[in-house]
Design a protein around this motif. Sequence first.
Motif, PDB file in Angstrom:
ATOM      1  N   ALA A   1      43.967 -16.873 -18.859  1.00  0.00           N
ATOM      2  CA  ALA A   1      43.677 -15.627 -18.153  1.00  0.00           C
ATOM      3  C   ALA A   1      42.351 -15.701 -17.406  1.00  0.00           C
ATOM      4  CB  ALA A   1      43.649 -14.467 -19.142  1.00  0.00           C
ATOM      5  N   TYR A   2      42.359 -15.150 -16.214  1.00  0.00           N
ATOM      6  CA  TYR A   2      41.190 -15.054 -15.351  1.00  0.00           C
ATOM      7  C   TYR A   2      41.064 -13.614 -14.885  1.00  0.00           C
ATOM      8  CZ  TYR A   2      41.086 -20.114 -15.104  1.00  0.00           C
ATOM      9  OH  TYR A   2      40.993 -21.437 -15.426  1.00  0.00           O
ATOM     10  N   ARG A   3      39.917 -13.274 -14.403  1.00  0.00           N
ATOM     11  CA  ARG A   3      39.709 -11.949 -13.845  1.00  0.00           C
ATOM     12  C   ARG A   3      40.129 -11.956 -12.384  1.00  0.00           C
ATOM     13  NH1 ARG A   3      34.149  -8.433 -13.693  1.00  0.00           N
ATOM     14  NH2 ARG A   3      35.093  -6.588 -12.741  1.00  0.00           N
ATOM     15  N   CYS A   4      40.595 -10.820 -11.895  1.00  0.00           N
ATOM     16  CA  CYS A   4      40.907 -10.687 -10.474  1.00  0.00           C
ATOM     17  C   CYS A   4      40.225  -9.442  -9.918  1.00  0.00           C
ATOM     18  CB  CYS A   4      42.406 -10.655 -10.225  1.00  0.00           C
ATOM     19  SG  CYS A   4      43.284  -9.206 -10.856  1.00  0.00           S
ATOM     20  N   LYS A   5      40.018  -9.445  -8.616  1.00  0.00           N
ATOM     21  CA  LYS A   5      39.379  -8.307  -7.951  1.00  0.00           C
ATOM     22  C   LYS A   5      40.377  -7.176  -7.720  1.00  0.00           C
ATOM     23  CE  LYS A   5      36.160 -11.304  -5.524  1.00  0.00           C
ATOM     24  NZ  LYS A   5      35.750 -11.866  -4.236  1.00  0.00           N
ATOM     25  N   ASP A   6      41.614  -7.542  -7.360  1.00  0.00           N
ATOM     26  CA  ASP A   6      42.641  -6.559  -7.024  1.00  0.00           C
ATOM     27  C   ASP A   6      43.985  -7.088  -7.517  1.00  0.00           C
ATOM     28  OD1 ASP A   6      44.863  -5.673  -4.959  1.00  0.00           O
ATOM     29  OD2 ASP A   6      43.306  -4.133  -4.913  1.00  0.00           O
TER      30      ASP A   6
ATOM     31  N   ALA B   1      49.332  -2.596 -18.785  1.00  0.00           N
ATOM     32  CA  ALA B   1      48.154  -1.787 -18.473  1.00  0.00           C
ATOM     33  C   ALA B   1      47.833  -0.926 -19.685  1.00  0.00           C
ATOM     34  CB  ALA B   1      48.414  -0.921 -17.247  1.00  0.00           C
ATOM     35  N   GLU B   2      46.569  -0.850 -20.005  1.00  0.00           N
ATOM     36  CA  GLU B   2      46.124  -0.074 -21.166  1.00  0.00           C
ATOM     37  C   GLU B   2      44.815   0.625 -20.817  1.00  0.00           C
ATOM     38  OE1 GLU B   2      47.380  -0.573 -24.618  1.00  0.00           O
ATOM     39  OE2 GLU B   2      48.669  -2.314 -24.300  1.00  0.00           O
ATOM     40  N   ASP B   3      44.498   1.672 -21.566  1.00  0.00           N
ATOM     41  CA  ASP B   3      43.221   2.356 -21.418  1.00  0.00           C
ATOM     42  C   ASP B   3      42.182   1.851 -22.409  1.00  0.00           C
ATOM     43  OD1 ASP B   3      43.881   4.096 -19.293  1.00  0.00           O
ATOM     44  OD2 ASP B   3      44.976   5.384 -20.694  1.00  0.00           O
ATOM     45  N   ARG B   4      42.645   1.147 -23.446  1.00  0.00           N
ATOM     46  CA  ARG B   4      41.767   0.590 -24.469  1.00  0.00           C
ATOM     47  C   ARG B   4      42.121  -0.880 -24.681  1.00  0.00           C
ATOM     48  NH1 ARG B   4      38.733   3.841 -27.442  1.00  0.00           N
ATOM     49  NH2 ARG B   4      39.061   6.055 -27.316  1.00  0.00           N
TER      50      ARG B   4
ATOM     51  N   GLU C   1      37.841  -0.886 -27.535  1.00  0.00           N
ATOM     52  CA  GLU C   1      36.912  -0.337 -26.540  1.00  0.00           C
ATOM     53  C   GLU C   1      37.682   0.408 -25.452  1.00  0.00           C
ATOM     54  OE1 GLU C   1      33.661  -3.054 -25.108  1.00  0.00           O
ATOM     55  OE2 GLU C   1      34.831  -4.471 -26.324  1.00  0.00           O
ATOM     56  N   PRO C   2      37.148   1.548 -24.996  1.00  0.00           N
ATOM     57  CA  PRO C   2      37.777   2.230 -23.858  1.00  0.00           C
ATOM     58  C   PRO C   2      37.431   1.457 -22.572  1.00  0.00           C
ATOM     59  CG  PRO C   2      35.843   3.445 -24.593  1.00  0.00           C
ATOM     60  CD  PRO C   2      36.019   2.278 -25.533  1.00  0.00           C
ATOM     61  N   ASP C   3      38.396   0.773 -22.016  1.00  0.00           N
ATOM     62  CA  ASP C   3      38.170  -0.032 -20.814  1.00  0.00           C
ATOM     63  C   ASP C   3      39.527  -0.280 -20.152  1.00  0.00           C
ATOM     64  OD1 ASP C   3      37.014  -1.545 -18.833  1.00  0.00           O
ATOM     65  OD2 ASP C   3      36.412  -3.197 -20.140  1.00  0.00           O
ATOM     66  N   PRO C   4      39.944   0.592 -19.254  1.00  0.00           N
ATOM     67  CA  PRO C   4      41.248   0.436 -18.623  1.00  0.00           C
ATOM     68  C   PRO C   4      41.357  -0.908 -17.899  1.00  0.00           C
ATOM     69  CG  PRO C   4      40.161   2.457 -17.879  1.00  0.00           C
ATOM     70  CD  PRO C   4      39.191   1.714 -18.724  1.00  0.00           C
ATOM     71  N   TYR C   5      42.556  -1.476 -17.972  1.00  0.00           N
ATOM     72  CA  TYR C   5      42.773  -2.759 -17.302  1.00  0.00           C
ATOM     73  C   TYR C   5      44.235  -2.908 -16.905  1.00  0.00           C
ATOM     74  CZ  TYR C   5      44.758  -4.326 -21.741  1.00  0.00           C
ATOM     75  OH  TYR C   5      45.524  -4.443 -22.875  1.00  0.00           O
TER      76      TYR C   5
ATOM     77  N   PHE D   1      43.340 -10.328 -15.169  1.00  0.00           N
ATOM     78  CA  PHE D   1      42.936  -8.981 -15.533  1.00  0.00           C
ATOM     79  C   PHE D   1      42.204  -8.348 -14.366  1.00  0.00           C
ATOM     80  CE2 PHE D   1      43.068 -10.715 -19.873  1.00  0.00           C
ATOM     81  CZ  PHE D   1      43.582  -9.647 -20.598  1.00  0.00           C
ATOM     82  N   GLU D   2      42.604  -7.140 -13.975  1.00  0.00           N
ATOM     83  CA  GLU D   2      41.768  -6.335 -13.088  1.00  0.00           C
ATOM     84  C   GLU D   2      41.061  -5.325 -13.971  1.00  0.00           C
ATOM     85  OE1 GLU D   2      41.694  -3.190  -9.385  1.00  0.00           O
ATOM     86  OE2 GLU D   2      43.533  -4.356  -9.695  1.00  0.00           O
ATOM     87  N   LEU D   3      39.727  -5.265 -13.849  1.00  0.00           N
ATOM     88  CA  LEU D   3      38.875  -4.402 -14.670  1.00  0.00           C
ATOM     89  C   LEU D   3      38.098  -3.464 -13.756  1.00  0.00           C
ATOM     90  CD1 LEU D   3      37.460  -7.263 -16.919  1.00  0.00           C
ATOM     91  CD2 LEU D   3      39.388  -5.750 -17.435  1.00  0.00           C
ATOM     92  N   PRO D   4      38.667  -2.318 -13.373  1.00  0.00           N
ATOM     93  CA  PRO D   4      38.032  -1.458 -12.374  1.00  0.00           C
ATOM     94  C   PRO D   4      36.716  -0.817 -12.812  1.00  0.00           C
ATOM     95  CG  PRO D   4      39.953  -0.374 -13.310  1.00  0.00           C
ATOM     96  CD  PRO D   4      39.945  -1.781 -13.843  1.00  0.00           C
ATOM     97  N   ASN D   5      36.453  -0.708 -14.111  1.00  0.00           N
ATOM     98  CA  ASN D   5      35.221  -0.068 -14.570  1.00  0.00           C
ATOM     99  C   ASN D   5      34.108  -1.053 -14.892  1.00  0.00           C
ATOM    100  OD1 ASN D   5      36.521   2.371 -14.300  1.00  0.00           O
ATOM    101  ND2 ASN D   5      37.037   2.545 -16.457  1.00  0.00           N
TER     102      ASN D   5
END
Length: 181
Positions: A10-15, A36-39, A45-49, A65-69
């Motif tokens: 897994a890697y992070r993505c911008k969009d 997609a989850e809110d935690r 942890e509360p962190d939508p993804y 993973f997109e991590l908007p927060n």
Amino acid sequence: MKIEQIHHVAYRCKDAKETVEFYTKVLNMDFILAIAEDRVPSTKEPDPYMHLFMDAGNGNILAFFELPNSPEMGKDPNTPEWVQHIALRVKDENALMEAKKEIEAHGVEVLGPTNHEIIKSIYFFDPNGHRLELTCITATDDMMKKLDAVKWDMLEEWSRTKQAPKHADWLHSSEFEEVEV
């Protein structure tokens, strides 16, 4: 314990949408799953993804993973950009060169092919800045046996000296056939 295979990397993505479009259109991967989850399930942890899963063939899954927060994605400034990459294998050299044409047709800049003697590779970046490598195996069984025979000695020498061992210099010479192990 014996690991059976990598389930996913897994890697992070911008969009999320842009990432799925790139991997489906440019690399012809299937989009197989979104979660997609809110935690965060492991930490609560509360962190939508948004978690995306792409089929990289033969049971291999590439995930994002997109991590908007979270703060904007960054890179390790102490690691050269060529080090961290995702390498994906294609059937042969013809498939590699055809892939290069297809990727460039999507407006993506491609470096290579680069001949590493046991593989040939091309390199490019996805929309998130992740370096990708497409590669095909060009090694003979004899080459791989010779490399296998020196791997532990090379590791030991590297560990002691932090200098590149010369056990496999034959890879970059025209004298491969004459090298005995």
